[in-house]
Design a protein around this motif. Structure first.
Motif, PDB file in Angstrom:
ATOM      1  N   THR A  76       0.858  -1.024   0.172  1.00  0.00           N
ATOM      2  CA  THR A  76      -0.146   0.074  -0.128  1.00  0.00           C
ATOM      3  C   THR A  76       0.841   1.506   0.198  1.00  0.00           C
ATOM      4  OG1 THR A  76      -0.052   0.001   2.357  1.00  0.00           O
ATOM      5  CG2 THR A  76      -2.010  -1.059   1.231  1.00  0.00           C
ATOM      6  N   TYR A  77       0.268   2.231  -0.462  1.00  0.00           N
ATOM      7  CA  TYR A  77       0.908   3.710  -0.608  1.00  0.00           C
ATOM      8  C   TYR A  77      -0.071   4.774  -0.066  1.00  0.00           C
ATOM      9  CZ  TYR A  77       4.172   7.240  -2.230  1.00  0.00           C
ATOM     10  OH  TYR A  77       5.107   8.064  -2.362  1.00  0.00           O
ATOM     11  N   TYR A  78       0.424   5.599   0.886  1.00  0.00           N
ATOM     12  CA  TYR A  78      -0.263   6.590   0.889  1.00  0.00           C
ATOM     13  C   TYR A  78       0.252   8.019   0.931  1.00  0.00           C
ATOM     14  CZ  TYR A  78      -2.718   2.805   3.711  1.00  0.00           C
ATOM     15  OH  TYR A  78      -3.375   1.680   3.945  1.00  0.00           O
ATOM     16  N   THR A  79      -0.723   9.181   0.843  1.00  0.00           N
ATOM     17  CA  THR A  79      -0.090  10.310   0.861  1.00  0.00           C
ATOM     18  C   THR A  79       0.176  10.600   2.166  1.00  0.00           C
ATOM     19  OG1 THR A  79      -0.437  12.699  -0.154  1.00  0.00           O
ATOM     20  CG2 THR A  79      -2.397  11.482   0.888  1.00  0.00           C
ATOM     21  N   ASP A  80       1.236  11.574   2.380  1.00  0.00           N
ATOM     22  CA  ASP A  80       1.695  12.000   3.983  1.00  0.00           C
ATOM     23  C   ASP A  80       0.469  12.198   4.917  1.00  0.00           C
ATOM     24  OD1 ASP A  80       4.761  13.202   3.014  1.00  0.00           O
ATOM     25  OD2 ASP A  80       4.360  11.362   3.353  1.00  0.00           O
ATOM     26  N   SER A  81      -0.636  13.182   4.283  1.00  0.00           N
ATOM     27  CA  SER A  81      -1.462  13.772   5.229  1.00  0.00           C
ATOM     28  C   SER A  81      -2.505  12.746   5.655  1.00  0.00           C
ATOM     29  CB  SER A  81      -2.164  14.790   4.567  1.00  0.00           C
ATOM     30  OG  SER A  81      -2.833  14.313   3.173  1.00  0.00           O
ATOM     31  N   VAL A  82      -2.459  11.624   5.215  1.00  0.00           N
ATOM     32  CA  VAL A  82      -3.283  10.583   5.637  1.00  0.00           C
ATOM     33  C   VAL A  82      -2.674   9.258   6.363  1.00  0.00           C
ATOM     34  CG1 VAL A  82      -5.076  11.404   3.965  1.00  0.00           C
ATOM     35  CG2 VAL A  82      -3.546   9.279   3.585  1.00  0.00           C
ATOM     36  N   LYS A  83      -1.556   9.487   6.244  1.00  0.00           N
ATOM     37  CA  LYS A  83      -0.763   8.092   6.873  1.00  0.00           C
ATOM     38  C   LYS A  83      -1.284   7.890   8.412  1.00  0.00           C
ATOM     39  CE  LYS A  83       3.322   8.043   3.890  1.00  0.00           C
ATOM     40  NZ  LYS A  83       4.973   8.215   3.702  1.00  0.00           N
ATOM     41  N   GLY A  84      -1.353   6.729   8.746  1.00  0.00           N
ATOM     42  CA  GLY A  84      -1.710   6.576  10.147  1.00  0.00           C
ATOM     43  C   GLY A  84      -2.992   6.604  10.543  1.00  0.00           C
ATOM     44  N   ARG A  85      -3.966   7.673   9.803  1.00  0.00           N
ATOM     45  CA  ARG A  85      -5.283   7.741   9.685  1.00  0.00           C
ATOM     46  C   ARG A  85      -6.269   6.978   8.734  1.00  0.00           C
ATOM     47  NH1 ARG A  85      -7.542  12.391   8.849  1.00  0.00           N
ATOM     48  NH2 ARG A  85      -6.060  13.122   7.374  1.00  0.00           N
ATOM     49  N   PHE A  86      -5.642   6.909   7.625  1.00  0.00           N
ATOM     50  CA  PHE A  86      -6.456   6.061   6.325  1.00  0.00           C
ATOM     51  C   PHE A  86      -6.089   4.681   6.083  1.00  0.00           C
ATOM     52  CE2 PHE A  86      -8.556   9.913   4.019  1.00  0.00           C
ATOM     53  CZ  PHE A  86      -8.871  10.482   5.492  1.00  0.00           C
ATOM     54  N   THR A  87      -6.845   3.573   5.672  1.00  0.00           N
ATOM     55  CA  THR A  87      -6.289   2.312   5.440  1.00  0.00           C
ATOM     56  C   THR A  87      -6.967   1.950   4.355  1.00  0.00           C
ATOM     57  OG1 THR A  87      -5.797   1.667   7.715  1.00  0.00           O
ATOM     58  CG2 THR A  87      -5.934  -0.064   6.290  1.00  0.00           C
ATOM     59  N   ILE A  88      -6.227   1.629   3.166  1.00  0.00           N
ATOM     60  CA  ILE A  88      -6.933   0.928   2.012  1.00  0.00           C
ATOM     61  C   ILE A  88      -6.836  -0.555   2.050  1.00  0.00           C
ATOM     62  CG2 ILE A  88      -4.744   1.317   0.672  1.00  0.00           C
ATOM     63  CD1 ILE A  88      -6.177   1.793  -1.735  1.00  0.00           C
ATOM     64  N   SER A  89      -7.647  -1.125   1.691  1.00  0.00           N
ATOM     65  CA  SER A  89      -8.018  -2.688   1.927  1.00  0.00           C
ATOM     66  C   SER A  89      -8.496  -3.111   0.242  1.00  0.00           C
ATOM     67  CB  SER A  89      -8.270  -3.150   2.881  1.00  0.00           C
ATOM     68  OG  SER A  89      -9.569  -2.817   3.082  1.00  0.00           O
ATOM     69  N   ARG A  90      -8.596  -4.385   0.201  1.00  0.00           N
ATOM     70  CA  ARG A  90      -9.461  -4.799  -1.104  1.00  0.00           C
ATOM     71  C   ARG A  90      -9.866  -6.285  -0.611  1.00  0.00           C
ATOM     72  NH1 ARG A  90      -5.966  -4.807  -6.207  1.00  0.00           N
ATOM     73  NH2 ARG A  90      -7.599  -5.772  -7.177  1.00  0.00           N
ATOM     74  N   ASP A  91     -10.976  -6.819  -1.122  1.00  0.00           N
ATOM     75  CA  ASP A  91     -11.484  -7.837  -1.140  1.00  0.00           C
ATOM     76  C   ASP A  91     -11.787  -8.378  -2.517  1.00  0.00           C
ATOM     77  OD1 ASP A  91     -13.084 -10.397  -0.664  1.00  0.00           O
ATOM     78  OD2 ASP A  91     -14.182  -9.333   1.054  1.00  0.00           O
ATOM     79  N   ASP A  92     -10.864  -9.217  -2.987  1.00  0.00           N
ATOM     80  CA  ASP A  92     -11.084  -9.871  -4.478  1.00  0.00           C
ATOM     81  C   ASP A  92     -12.498 -10.567  -4.768  1.00  0.00           C
ATOM     82  OD1 ASP A  92      -7.581  -9.794  -5.536  1.00  0.00           O
ATOM     83  OD2 ASP A  92      -9.033  -8.223  -4.963  1.00  0.00           O
ATOM     84  N   ALA A  93     -12.842 -11.242  -3.503  1.00  0.00           N
ATOM     85  CA  ALA A  93     -14.010 -12.089  -3.671  1.00  0.00           C
ATOM     86  C   ALA A  93     -15.304 -11.201  -3.876  1.00  0.00           C
ATOM     87  CB  ALA A  93     -14.100 -12.893  -2.500  1.00  0.00           C
ATOM     88  N   LYS A  94     -15.254  -9.835  -3.451  1.00  0.00           N
ATOM     89  CA  LYS A  94     -16.277  -8.991  -3.636  1.00  0.00           C
ATOM     90  C   LYS A  94     -15.812  -7.827  -4.552  1.00  0.00           C
ATOM     91  CE  LYS A  94     -17.838  -9.621   1.022  1.00  0.00           C
ATOM     92  NZ  LYS A  94     -18.249  -8.849   2.577  1.00  0.00           N
ATOM     93  N   ASN A  95     -14.888  -8.126  -5.080  1.00  0.00           N
ATOM     94  CA  ASN A  95     -14.664  -7.219  -6.207  1.00  0.00           C
ATOM     95  C   ASN A  95     -14.516  -5.675  -5.614  1.00  0.00           C
ATOM     96  OD1 ASN A  95     -13.996  -9.181  -8.068  1.00  0.00           O
ATOM     97  ND2 ASN A  95     -15.422  -8.037  -9.831  1.00  0.00           N
ATOM     98  N   THR A  96     -14.367  -5.604  -4.602  1.00  0.00           N
ATOM     99  CA  THR A  96     -14.327  -4.148  -3.897  1.00  0.00           C
ATOM    100  C   THR A  96     -13.089  -3.810  -2.995  1.00  0.00           C
ATOM    101  OG1 THR A  96     -16.708  -4.870  -3.411  1.00  0.00           O
ATOM    102  CG2 THR A  96     -15.797  -3.194  -2.024  1.00  0.00           C
ATOM    103  N   VAL A  97     -12.717  -2.395  -3.116  1.00  0.00           N
ATOM    104  CA  VAL A  97     -11.774  -1.821  -2.328  1.00  0.00           C
ATOM    105  C   VAL A  97     -12.317  -0.769  -1.529  1.00  0.00           C
ATOM    106  CG1 VAL A  97     -11.402  -0.145  -4.119  1.00  0.00           C
ATOM    107  CG2 VAL A  97      -9.564  -0.475  -2.596  1.00  0.00           C
ATOM    108  N   TYR A  98     -11.570  -0.694  -0.435  1.00  0.00           N
ATOM    109  CA  TYR A  98     -12.184   0.142   0.823  1.00  0.00           C
ATOM    110  C   TYR A  98     -11.222   1.197   1.229  1.00  0.00           C
ATOM    111  CZ  TYR A  98     -15.119  -4.017   1.230  1.00  0.00           C
ATOM    112  OH  TYR A  98     -15.871  -5.080   1.165  1.00  0.00           O
ATOM    113  N   LEU A  99     -11.702   2.124   1.692  1.00  0.00           N
ATOM    114  CA  LEU A  99     -10.858   3.206   2.321  1.00  0.00           C
ATOM    115  C   LEU A  99     -11.270   3.408   3.830  1.00  0.00           C
ATOM    116  CD1 LEU A  99      -8.099   5.004   2.037  1.00  0.00           C
ATOM    117  CD2 LEU A  99     -10.105   6.757   1.247  1.00  0.00           C
ATOM    118  N   GLN A 100     -10.696   3.129   4.849  1.00  0.00           N
ATOM    119  CA  GLN A 100     -11.277   3.227   6.195  1.00  0.00           C
ATOM    120  C   GLN A 100     -10.473   4.675   6.467  1.00  0.00           C
ATOM    121  OE1 GLN A 100     -13.431   1.466   8.371  1.00  0.00           O
ATOM    122  NE2 GLN A 100     -12.965   3.326   9.630  1.00  0.00           N
ATOM    123  N   MET A 101     -11.325   5.391   6.870  1.00  0.00           N
ATOM    124  CA  MET A 101     -10.734   6.907   7.171  1.00  0.00           C
ATOM    125  C   MET A 101     -11.097   7.080   8.680  1.00  0.00           C
ATOM    126  SD  MET A 101     -11.785   8.943   3.660  1.00  0.00           S
ATOM    127  CE  MET A 101     -13.706   8.961   4.249  1.00  0.00           C
TER     128      MET A 101
END
Length: 123
Positions: free
Chosen positions: A57-82
């Motif tokens: 994963t890779y984040y812009t500095d302003s969101v590091k430690g606060r946002f998390t990106i993840s994916r679930d290929d079984a659901k064809n979905t990507v998430y952004l937890q903020m």
């Protein structure tokens, strides 16, 4: 690939939101994914990206430690937890796909885009 983003809304500073981006088509698992945002009177900027197989994963500095990106290929979905949202996070958030397997922060590397979901954070 068609993308449908959802999960935006109104939040107060310090709150959390989770954005989802559902993809159609059979090629989701072969693509890297990214989130971008565009705030009022601002250019679209990179937020986060995840590799094709989810191991990087890779984040812009302003969101590091606060946002998390993840994916679930079984659901064809990507998430952004903020988490720990700030008024500066207010923007329309867009998901996008790239043929590059690794996380890419460059707007021009993405070829399919969702319609965007509005996130508004009040102080």
């Amino acid at each position: 690939v068609q993308l449908q983003a959802s999960g935006g809304g109104l939040a107060q500073a310090g709150d959390s939101l989770r954005l989802s981006c559902a993809a159609s088509g059979r090629t989701f698992s072969t693509r890297g994914m990214g989130w971008f945002r565009q705030g009022p009177s601002k250019e679209r900027e990179f937020v986060a990206a995840i590799s094709r197989n989810g191991d990087r994963t890779y984040y812009t500095d302003s969101v590091k430690g606060r946002f998390t990106i993840s994916r679930d290929d079984a659901k064809n979905t990507v998430y952004l937890q903020m988490n720990s949202l700030k008024p500066g996070d207010t923007a329309v958030y867009y998901c996008a796909t790239t043929l590059y397997p690794q996380p890419r922060p460059n707007y021009s590397d993405y070829d399919d885009w969702g319609q965007g979901t509005q996130v508004t954070v009040s102080s």
